[in-house]
Write a protein that holds these residues in place. Structure first.
Motif, short mmCIF file in Angstrom:
data_model
loop_
_atom_site.label_atom_id
_atom_site.label_comp_id
_atom_site.label_asym_id
_atom_site.label_seq_id
_atom_site.Cartn_x
_atom_site.Cartn_y
_atom_site.Cartn_z
N ASN A 526 -3.27 2.38 -7.48
CA ASN A 526 -2.70 2.35 -6.14
C ASN A 526 -1.23 1.92 -6.21
O ASN A 526 -0.34 2.55 -5.63
CB ASN A 526 -3.52 1.37 -5.28
N GLN A 530 2.18 4.38 -5.52
CA GLN A 530 3.22 4.00 -4.56
C GLN A 530 4.60 4.02 -5.21
O GLN A 530 5.57 4.52 -4.63
CB GLN A 530 2.94 2.61 -4.00
N PHE A 558 -6.64 6.66 -1.25
CA PHE A 558 -5.75 5.58 -0.82
C PHE A 558 -5.19 5.91 0.57
O PHE A 558 -5.06 7.09 0.94
CB PHE A 558 -4.59 5.40 -1.80
N ASP A 559 -4.83 4.89 1.30
CA ASP A 559 -4.27 5.06 2.63
C ASP A 559 -2.96 5.84 2.54
O ASP A 559 -1.99 5.38 1.92
CB ASP A 559 -4.02 3.69 3.26
N SER A 561 -0.71 6.37 4.60
CA SER A 561 0.44 5.83 5.34
C SER A 561 1.39 5.02 4.44
O SER A 561 2.53 4.75 4.82
CB SER A 561 -0.04 4.95 6.50
N TYR A 588 -10.35 13.75 1.89
CA TYR A 588 -8.91 13.65 1.70
C TYR A 588 -8.16 14.42 2.79
O TYR A 588 -7.14 13.95 3.31
CB TYR A 588 -8.51 14.18 0.32
N ALA A 591 -8.13 12.59 5.88
CA ALA A 591 -7.27 11.40 5.79
C ALA A 591 -5.78 11.75 5.82
O ALA A 591 -4.94 10.85 5.77
CB ALA A 591 -7.60 10.62 4.52
#
Length: 846
Positions: A526, A530, A558-559, A561, A588, A591
């Motif tokens: 994660n 990022q 994973f989020d 946003s 996915y 999301a």
């Protein structure tokens, strides 16, 4: 390969040594290196927790040979004390087990090699490709007892190819246009004599016609002769849509597109019409793509292919309206793109050869042998990559580069470690600037492909300095080529669970780790995604990755946003039905991820075409994938594709989805299905011919589904849908056999020619082919080949299919007494059943 055990846990090898040298082979100072996709003697070599292979190896009893796992799929065997010398002309057999199974000749990679003190490493000639013995029993070709697959006989193949459709219609164009109207085959436009391409500013698109035919190109129409008009027209609603009108009375062809890409696709449809003759009927085509993303993935890291091969692939992609080329440029086994300022990536990471230190090259893998002259070595220079981009741009194909991280990164790691050693004695800052590992990481792990050192460390800053450098250089190459970089693919797949559990640098980041090794890995992934997303965002790029690169657990991503990029693309590949992860694709998309349907059961072209030991490819998802299977993929209705387990055991939707479809979430945001992609992973691709064989003709089925949504796809009744789909397949297959394969032949693309089927018809064998229009030859001695009626006297008859141009053939199959008897027994049994039914009805009536 001797046998696979009934429980599927292991398979048994037998290796025969035959000493043809002029002296005995003693047990001194030699070592043989060989390759296996599965852990050899796993019961003895693998640690109890499965996290590492024992460095001391295992000595095979009775023969005094020690087997060791070197790394990845590379193993060695070396004599120990007590090895009995092998006399001149002597033979010796040794046996050993490897994990899981082997049911194909390509499961045992070629080019085993020997090293000895004072001598260069040499390939053992008898282990070059084609060295594996024949598979003659079900113990060899079945993975385990429950495996339902047997190699096809000519008669079983005949049944697969057979059609009951008596009115097969050829397709005018592949992929099928959305709409063809005003078709009148009695009114023909003869495109010969003086032909002018009339356009303004569409030189690139017009060139596809003028390069093929002796047509003129002008801004004004010809007063006599045929005029082909190309123009941009804003009334076309789809960005890649086009219209094509053939008007015989006006002696014109008119192609409109909203964009240059749309015009090109109209030109490609015209070229398709012309490929069957220069007289084309009156018609109007209104066409647009089903998906914006219509891709082909090529793994050039495991085995390399030249720029020329990629250019020929792009020619075919443009011909069939595919528009994304996803290049897998780096993996454990190779780094394939020159990066300015990081020459070690290509000086070391692009080559495989025998090496104790890996200062000059990576160790051999996948049958690449001890030197750098095979497909295991190679890279694209900066100029060659720019050439690829320019070639793609002319064909309106977007190139998506992938540098696989944080797993599958061994080539980069070894190259940067060589760089570290080079600079560590003179400039430690330079040495550590691009380093990818934590030297204090004591984590033990094995990747899916059994590498012990292939994970980039996500907890050191130099990792992100390296990624920033690579992204910057790739972007610069794209900009220089006039082909702006839009999507950077970071890979993200198959990171070993325990890769970072004992990393000192990760402990220093003060993450509040909780849970098991998989949880630690996911938390660090994660963090890694990022950081990589931030790098790509600063360069104005979108980011893509394999679905497990974004996997937070329990089928959820994973989020989204937390990413600033406009779009995050995810390749949804893991839909082996019994594994339960097919849900990821829709989860996915729901999301917010842009999902590329990349499903291994239908779209992985590294899998064999048939369940036959002679067919090349791996088979970890389905046992085989032929063109028909790819053709019948339902991208808009994923769970309707559920069919069988890996072993061929039938599955229903309820078997996979459970009560009330609890395990199969519905697609709530269909707008997030970006498109679909075919894939060629290259573990078994050792030559250019292998490359074409595995991609074609499956690529045409991919293009058909990616561009065109067939009416049968929306039929809810499965029986009716299957019937209509089979009728559509008959048209598609006949068009390939009578037209499209000829086009591939003319391009020099050596597609797979499928073996023929055969059925007894009185005293003759009645042949058929997967693609009607291809011819079949026969022989009684496999030496002299004939065409025409195939007599059968009870002795074996050999059959083969000819390519459309007649220059190549399929592999040879044998029609024998055993299979013929089986057919007669089946026919007799069917006759008995039918007679019994009629007799029963007669008795009831009386």
């Amino acid at each position: 390969m001797v046998e696979n055990l009934d429980d599927g846990s292991r398979h048994l090898f037998k290796v025969t040594f035959n000493n043809k040298a002029l002296k005995s082979l003693t047990g001194v100072n030699w070592k043989i290196y060989f390759f296996s996709f599965f852990i050899v003697e796993s019961k003895h070599i693998l640690s109890k927790d499965g996290l590492y292979t024992k460095p001391e190896g295992y000595t095979l009893p009775n023969v005094n040979l020690k087997v060791m796992h070197e790394n990845g799929c590379l193993y060695s065997m070396t004599p120990t004390t007590g090895f009995k010398e092998l006399l001149q002309n002597g033979t010796r057999e040794i046996t050993f087990f490897a994990a899981n199974w082997a049911v194909s000749k390509t499961d045992i990679p070629p080019n085993w090699y020997i090293t000895a003190d004072g001598l260069n490493a040499r390939v053992i000639d008898s282990t070059k490709e084609g060295f594996v013995g024949e598979f003659t029993s079900s113990k060899q070709w079945k993975r385990k007892k429950e495996d339902k697959y047997d190699p096809y006989s000519p008669m079983s193949r005949y049944q697969r190819y057979k059609t009951t459709n008596t009115n097969v219609q050829m397709k005018m164009v592949i992929p099928t246009p959305k709409e063809i109207t005003n078709l009148d085959t009695s009114k023909l436009l003869n495109i010969t004599g003086k032909v002018t391409i009339v356009h303004s500013g569409l030189d690139n698109e017009a060139a596809f016609l003028t390069d093929k035919y002796n047509f003129d190109s002008s801004a004004t129409a010809s007063a006599n002769g045929v005029n082909i008009y190309l123009s941009i027209n804003s009334t076309i609603l789809s960005a890649e849509g086009y219209s094509l009108t053939v008007n015989p009375s006006a002696k014109t062809v008119t192609i409109y597109g909203m964009t240059n890409a749309g015009v090109l696709y109209g030109v490609q449809s015209l070229l398709s019409l012309l490929s069957h003759g220069l007289s084309i009927p009156q018609m109007e085509i209104r066409d647009e793509p089903r998906f914006e993303f219509r891709g082909m993935f090529i793994d050039v890291a495991r085995n390399f292919v030249s720029k020329n091969v990629l250019e020929k692939l792009m020619d075919s992609m443009a011909m069939y309206k595919l528009n994304k080329l996803h290049l897998h440029l780096a993996d454990d086994e190779g780094w394939r793109i020159e990066i300015n300022g990081l020459q070690e990536l290509t000086q070391v990471g692009s080559k495989r050869c025998h090496s104790d230190t890996e200062d000059l090259c990576l160790i051999p893998q996948l049958g690449s042998g001890p030197d750098d002259t095979t497909s295991g070595s190679g890279f694209y220079s900066i100029q060659e990559y720019k050439d690829i981009l320019s070639y793609a741009k002319k064909r309106h194909i977007e190139v998506i580069p992938e540098i696989d991280t944080p797993g599958h990164a061994r080539a980069a790691i070894i190259a940067m470690e060589a760089r570290y050693r080079k600079y560590s004695t003179s400039n430690m800052n330079d040495a550590e600037k691009y380093r990818l590992v934590d030297p204090d990481n004591e984590s033990k792990f094995l990747s899916v492909q059994y590498f012990k050192d292939n994970a980039v460390n996500p907890c050191i800053e130099s990792t992100y300095v390296f990624i920033e450098k690579v992204v910057s250089e790739l972007k610069a190459m794209h900009t220089d080529a006039g082909h702006p970089l839009n999507i950077y693919h970071f890979g993200g797949d198959e990171v070993a669970k325990t890769a970072w559990v004992n990393s000192t640098k990760c402990e220093q980041l003060n993450f509040n780790f909780s849970g098991d090794a998989a949880s630690i890995r996911n938390e660090l992934k994660n963090y890694f995604t990022q950081r990589v997303a931030n790098i790509t965002f600063t360069h104005g790029l979108n980011m893509a990755g394999w679905e497990d690169g974004f996997n937070a657990g329990d089928g959820m991503p994973f989020d989204i946003s937390m990413y600033q990029n406009q779009h995050i693309y995810s390749n949804a590949w893991d839909n082996v039905w019994e594994w339960g992860e097919a849900r990821r694709a829709y989860n996915y998309a729901n999301a917010g991820y842009k999902v590329i349907m990349s499903h291994a059961t239908h779209l992985y072209f590294d899998h064999p075409y048939e369940p036959d030991p002679e067919e090349r490819g791996l088979y970890w998802a389905p046992r085989f994938t032929d063109s028909y299977k790819s053709f019948r993929f339902l991208p808009d209705n994923l769970y309707e594709n559920i069919d069988v387990t890996r072993m061929g055991v039938p599955l229903s939707k309820s078997d996979v989805c459970g009560a009330n479809d609890k395990k199969c979430p519905a697609l709530q945001k269909p707008e997030n299905i970006a498109g679909m992609q075919g894939h060629l992973w290259s573990e078994t691709i050792l030559s250019e011919d292998n490359f074409y064989y595995m991609i074609f003709p499956r690529l045409l089925a991919l293009a058909e589904r990616a561009w065109h949504k067939a009416s049968w796809e929306s039929v809810t009744d499965k029986t009716k849908r299957t019937m209509e789909m089979n009728n559509d397949w008959d048209s598609f297959a006949s068009t390939l056999g009578t037209k499209e394969l000829n086009r591939l032949d003319s391009m020099g693309i050596n597609y797979r020619v499928p073996p023929p089927g055969g059925s007894l018809d009185g005293d003759n064998i009645k042949p058929n082919t997967a693609f009607p229009g291809l011819s079949v030859e026969y022989s009684t001695d496999s030496q002299t080949w004939k065409s025409g009626t195939i007599p059968y006297t009870g002795s074996p008859v050999y059959l083969r299919t000819k390519s459309a141009d007649g220059k190549r053939t399929s592999r040879v199959v044998q029609f024998s007494q055993i299979t013929a008897s089986a057919q007669l027994i089946q026919m007799s049994f069917t006759t008995v059943i039918l007679c019994s039914v009629f007799l029963y009805i007669f008795l009831l009536k009386n």
